[in-house]
Design an enzyme around this catalytic site. Structure first.
Site, PDB file in Angstrom:
ATOM      1  N   GLN A  75      -5.634  20.267  26.707  1.00 22.81           N
ATOM      2  CA  GLN A  75      -6.092  19.690  25.222  1.00 22.81           C
ATOM      3  C   GLN A  75      -5.470  19.229  25.012  1.00 22.81           C
ATOM      4  O   GLN A  75      -4.029  19.171  24.925  1.00 22.81           O
ATOM      5  CB  GLN A  75      -6.273  20.991  24.458  1.00 22.81           C
ATOM      6  CG  GLN A  75      -7.025  20.662  23.030  1.00 22.81           C
ATOM      7  CD  GLN A  75      -7.085  22.045  22.201  1.00 22.81           C
ATOM      8  OE1 GLN A  75      -8.325  22.806  22.418  1.00 22.81           O
ATOM      9  NE2 GLN A  75      -5.892  22.350  21.464  1.00 22.81           N
ATOM     10  N   GLY A  76      -5.410  17.956  24.275  1.00 22.36           N
ATOM     11  CA  GLY A  76      -5.474  17.096  23.824  1.00 22.36           C
ATOM     12  C   GLY A  76      -5.733  16.577  22.152  1.00 22.36           C
ATOM     13  O   GLY A  76      -6.333  15.934  21.990  1.00 22.36           O
ATOM     14  N   TYR A  77      -5.222  17.303  21.090  1.00 28.92           N
ATOM     15  CA  TYR A  77      -5.503  16.872  20.015  1.00 28.92           C
ATOM     16  C   TYR A  77      -4.976  16.472  19.050  1.00 28.92           C
ATOM     17  O   TYR A  77      -4.556  15.342  18.673  1.00 28.92           O
ATOM     18  CB  TYR A  77      -6.211  18.108  19.592  1.00 28.92           C
ATOM     19  CG  TYR A  77      -7.360  18.761  19.687  1.00 28.92           C
ATOM     20  CD1 TYR A  77      -7.968  18.459  20.576  1.00 28.92           C
ATOM     21  CD2 TYR A  77      -8.282  20.063  19.204  1.00 28.92           C
ATOM     22  CE1 TYR A  77      -9.361  19.017  21.171  1.00 28.92           C
ATOM     23  CE2 TYR A  77      -9.349  20.049  19.233  1.00 28.92           C
ATOM     24  CZ  TYR A  77      -9.903  19.322  20.211  1.00 28.92           C
ATOM     25  OH  TYR A  77     -11.466  20.603  20.593  1.00 28.92           O
ATOM     26  N   SER A  78      -3.558  17.730  18.620  1.00 31.39           N
ATOM     27  CA  SER A  78      -2.348  17.156  17.744  1.00 31.39           C
ATOM     28  C   SER A  78      -1.698  15.722  17.699  1.00 31.39           C
ATOM     29  O   SER A  78      -1.473  15.800  19.213  1.00 31.39           O
ATOM     30  CB  SER A  78      -1.390  18.219  17.205  1.00 31.39           C
ATOM     31  OG  SER A  78      -2.302  19.201  17.160  1.00 31.39           O
ATOM     32  N   GLU A  83     -13.048  28.547  19.329  1.00 27.11           N
ATOM     33  CA  GLU A  83     -11.389  28.686  19.916  1.00 27.11           C
ATOM     34  C   GLU A  83     -10.621  30.384  18.482  1.00 27.11           C
ATOM     35  O   GLU A  83     -10.832  31.348  18.272  1.00 27.11           O
ATOM     36  CB  GLU A  83     -10.470  28.157  20.074  1.00 27.11           C
ATOM     37  CG  GLU A  83      -8.658  28.039  19.294  1.00 27.11           C
ATOM     38  CD  GLU A  83      -7.951  26.785  19.321  1.00 27.11           C
ATOM     39  OE1 GLU A  83      -8.173  26.162  18.905  1.00 27.11           O
ATOM     40  OE2 GLU A  83      -6.379  26.951  20.262  1.00 27.11           O
ATOM     41  N   GLU A 107      -2.621  28.529   5.875  1.00 24.86           N
ATOM     42  CA  GLU A 107      -3.076  28.008   5.720  1.00 24.86           C
ATOM     43  C   GLU A 107      -3.883  27.447   4.968  1.00 24.86           C
ATOM     44  O   GLU A 107      -5.360  27.086   3.999  1.00 24.86           O
ATOM     45  CB  GLU A 107      -1.546  27.401   4.700  1.00 24.86           C
ATOM     46  CG  GLU A 107      -0.437  28.022   4.755  1.00 24.86           C
ATOM     47  CD  GLU A 107       0.537  29.404   5.785  1.00 24.86           C
ATOM     48  OE1 GLU A 107      -0.105  28.400   6.409  1.00 24.86           O
ATOM     49  OE2 GLU A 107       1.229  29.967   5.917  1.00 24.86           O
ATOM     50  N   SER A 121      -1.083  21.934  25.644  1.00 27.58           N
ATOM     51  CA  SER A 121      -0.649  23.183  26.128  1.00 27.58           C
ATOM     52  C   SER A 121      -0.413  22.658  27.997  1.00 27.58           C
ATOM     53  O   SER A 121      -1.153  22.169  28.985  1.00 27.58           O
ATOM     54  CB  SER A 121      -0.713  24.278  26.312  1.00 27.58           C
ATOM     55  OG  SER A 121      -2.773  23.881  25.614  1.00 27.58           O
TER      56      SER A 121
END
Lengths: 395, 365
Positions: free
Chosen positions: A131-134, A249, A379, A166
């Site tokens: 997964q390429g998100y952040s 998720e 948060e 990951s």
């Protein structure tokens, strides 16, 4: 006998006949997890046999439609299947982000062609996804991501950098959020694309965590050419898919704790490590109280998870309430690992050595600290609850 | 669990009746009254008329013969509205003690009057400051066809209005439940003015004539389970109500030129509390359903539900007072009443520590 009971009997007998004994043991280390993919090598015959039988049976993705390589189970059948797997402690035959994340996204947003290309390959364990998100500057504020994808004929040209991808160094393909309209405001200019990690210009660098392990990478894109056919959904509408997947998720959280606490009773571990007093009580009254409080909270949390599932099955949307589960479930898991360390004492301090399978207590405890960060920090979850559930005024 | 149609109708009915009849104003009026040991008679009458007083009473005795989940829906309203009602003592504990423990004669004498609202039942278990149901000094002695009981009880709910007491007393070394009808002349009720304005008393039995409730060996356990389960639901309802009031206040009150609900320091605490409430409610419903279905671990689940609900109500009422600022400290604002009731309801039938300890014991560690 109802249809469901007949189905249960069928599943039970098939699993009894086909799940090797060694695949009914808890995972002893991460090596025991079958991720699949082009580079995958089985660590034992049992692992291979179990994988092959489940692939052939079509039960690696039990709830996906049969035409896409799934098991075609109804939700009720899927529940039966899961409970039968759990009954014999069967390990998952194969799993990776393709099963958890991309599959559900393609089923909902993918084109017919994309479904036929990717879903069966995931179900057969042939392709391992990441997964390429952040990005380094887009963590909690994910929508500020900058990795760009410019259109050049039939291709996107991707440049930029992802972080917390990951196992990117071992994955075959990545589903990725990219900016396709730099002028649009934040969420509006993002697209969801699929790319092959073997493409020219993709490189990865593992990140070592405080646990000593490297489940995550940085991934760099240098003029990577991605066919435009690999766009999922509409151009600039990727945020919708991202949001769906983040919610999905979060929904997945709330099951069993992963790793070495899976299927293990914390109180029993503590009794074995510390011993009991003459009345049979854990010989550490403060820890005993903490464990009991944790177990009560865990039981209550499971009740909410069940309730939420039942409501979802009855057609009531879960929506932002999944943030509640993500928040509480991950905080609970951190508490559980803290108490495990309290219970294990000196043994928990081992970093290497066979007695603890390479310091698993310490490493998993440290790894658990990331639970309330990844997939949206606690948060951020509290913020979502405040605005979307409680509708408190904006700051 | 999800409510079935019958339960949903009951939930709506209970909400309507309590919204209509029960209010903190009534509580204030009763607090200002002469003996402070009263209950809301209008509400009780409305509950009688709608059948809620007979919610656990068998149909052949004039009741609805529902389960604990249904009774819990009423208890949740009791908590939300801070209602002063003998629902717990009579409609739940009395109905279960007599329904399970009583013989046919006892059932026919008392269950009907419970359903019709004519009889208030008071349960006399505790003898010391903390709930210890197996520490019973009260003694039962065989006398003629029946028994007499002698001993001192405390924290007896609705004693001042009771027609029948259900009393735990030692018989041949084990605690058993007895019924003592008022008028036996040797029952001395000393009302206690409690912080939550609930009808409560110390009660002394002095060779009072008693009947053994010898129907079911597990009656005392069932009574304890039901008491904890109802208090858990009441505390969940209370938490919801105090939280709703607090949310309203956060959305209206302005300081520094902004509504205070826009401050992240308060938002995150409110969000955390909302999750605690959801979880405690889900636990309570699941535990009540476990009791109704006779699940093996029903008692454990109920202990978990009571422990959690007590902690949640403590947090909800403490945050309620704090977030209301100075106004939360005033008697004029209602918030304090929720804090008082949370304290009392948490204490009854075992506080969070008690329930947690028993939970660990039941789990074998």
């Amino acid at each position: 006998m109802g249809d469901l009971e007949a189905f249960r009997a069928e599943v039970r007998s098939w699993l009894e006949d086909n799940c090797p004994e060694e695949m009914r043991q808890p995972l002893a280390s991460d090596q025991d997890h079958v991720w699949g993919g082009r580079q995958w090598e089985f660590s034992s015959d049992g692992q291979r046999v179990w994988f092959e039988r489940m692939v052939e049976k079509g039960w690696t993705a039990p709830a996906w439609p049969i035409e896409y390589g799934g098991g075609g189970m109804t939700p009720a059948e899927h529940d039966v299947f899961k409970s039968e797997m759990k009954r014999i402690n069967a390990r998952s035959p194969v799993s990776n982000f393709g099963f958890w994340m991309l599959g559900p996204a393609l089923l909902k947003f993918g084109s017919e062609e994309q479904k036929r290309e990717h879903l069966p390959a995931i179900a057969r364990g042939e392709i391992r996804w990441c997964q390429g998100y952040s990005e380094p500057n887009a963590g909690s504020d994910l929508a500020s991501l900058k990795t760009s994808a410019e259109i050049d004929g039939d291709y996107f040209v991707v440049n930029g950098r992802k972080i917390w991808t990951s196992y990117a160094d071992r994955a075959d393909k990545m589903f990725c959020l990219v900016r396709t309209d730099p002028d649009a405001k934040k969420q509006a200019g993002i697209s969801f694309i699929l790319l092959d990690m073997e493409s020219q210009g993709v490189s990865t660098r593992p990140i070592q965590l405080i646990s000593g392990e490297s489940p995550f990478c940085e991934t760099f894109f240098d003029d990577v050419r991605v066919p435009r056919a690999n766009l999922v959904g509409e151009l600039n509408q990727g945020w919708t898919i991202a949001k769906y997947l983040l919610t999905h998720e979060r929904d997945n959280i709330g099951g069993e704790p992963p790793g070495l606490l899976k299927g293990r009773d914390l109180a029993k571990m503590a009794l074995e490590a510390i011993g009991a007093d003459e009345a049979g009580r854990l010989d550490d009254p403060m820890l005993r109280a903490d464990i009991a409080r944790l177990e009560i909270d865990a039981m209550a949390f499971r009740a909410l998870v069940e309730h939420t599932r039942a409501k979802a099955e009855a057609g009531e949307g879960v929506g932002a309430r999944s943030a509640m589960l993500k928040y509480y479930g991950t905080e609970l898991n951190k508490r559980r690992y803290n108490l495990m360390m309290d219970a294990m004492g000196g043994q928990g301090l081992e970093w290497e050595g066979e007695r603890t399978s390479g310091g698993r207590y310490a490493r998993e405890w440290l790894r658990s600290k990331g639970n309330s960060i990844e997939g949206g920090t606690s948060e951020i979850m509290l913020g979502i609850i405040s605005s979307a559930v409680l509708e408190l005024p904006k700051g | 669990m999800i409510l079935n149609e019958e339960q949903q109708m009951l939930a709506d009915l209970a909400e309507r009746i309590f919204a209509d009849k029960a209010s903190v104003d009534t509580l204030r009026a009763i607090r200002g009254g002469s003996h402070g040991n009263d209950y809301d008679q209008d509400l009780w009458q409305a509950m009688v008329e709608s059948g809620l007083t007979g919610i656990l009473v068998p149909e052949d005795q004039g009741g609805m013969e529902f389960g604990l989940v249904s009774a819990g829906l009423v208890a949740r309203e009791v908590g939300r509205r801070l209602a002063l009602t003998p629902f717990l003592s009579t409609a739940v504990l009395g109905a279960i003690a007599i329904g399970r423990g009583g013989n046919d004669d006892q059932k026919s004498r008392w269950l009907g009057p419970i359903a019709s609202g004519e009889l208030i039942v008071a349960l006399a278990l505790d003898e010391s400051a903390k709930h210890r149901p197996e520490r019973v000094a009260t003694q039962a002695t065989a006398a003629g066809d029946g028994y007499t009981v002698t001993g001192q009880k405390t924290l007896v709910l609705d004693a001042a209005n009771a027609g029948v007491f259900i009393v735990s007393a030692m018989l041949d070394g084990t605690p058993r439940l007895f019924a003592v009808e008022i008028g036996a002349g040797t029952v001395d009720v000393e009302p206690v003015v409690s912080l939550d304005t609930r009808s409560m008393a110390d009660v002394r039995f002095d060779a009072a004539q008693a009947e053994l409730l010898d129907g079911d060996d597990n009656t005392l356990d069932a009574v304890l389970d039901a008491g904890r389960a109802m208090l858990a639901m009441e505390l969940v309802g209370l938490s919801r109500a105090v939280f709703e009031r607090t949310l309203t206040y956060l959305s209206e009150r302005k300081q520094f030129g902004q509504r205070i609900g826009s401050f992240q320091a308060l938002q995150h605490r409110a969000a955390h509390l909302s999750v605690e409430i959801e979880i405690s409610e889900a636990m309570a419903f699941q535990a009540l359903a476990a009791f109704d279905s006779g699940a093996d671990d029903a008692s454990q689940q109920i202990l978990a539900a009571k422990a959690r609900a007590a902690e949640t109500a403590r947090l909800a009422s403490a945050e309620g007072v704090q977030m209301h600022g100075g106004m939360g400290m005033t008697d004029e604002f209602d918030i304090g009443f929720f804090m008082k009731r949370a304290r009392a309801a948490s204490e009854l039938f075992g506080d969070a520590n008690f329930c947690t300890e028993r939970f660990a014991r039941a789990k074998g560690y």
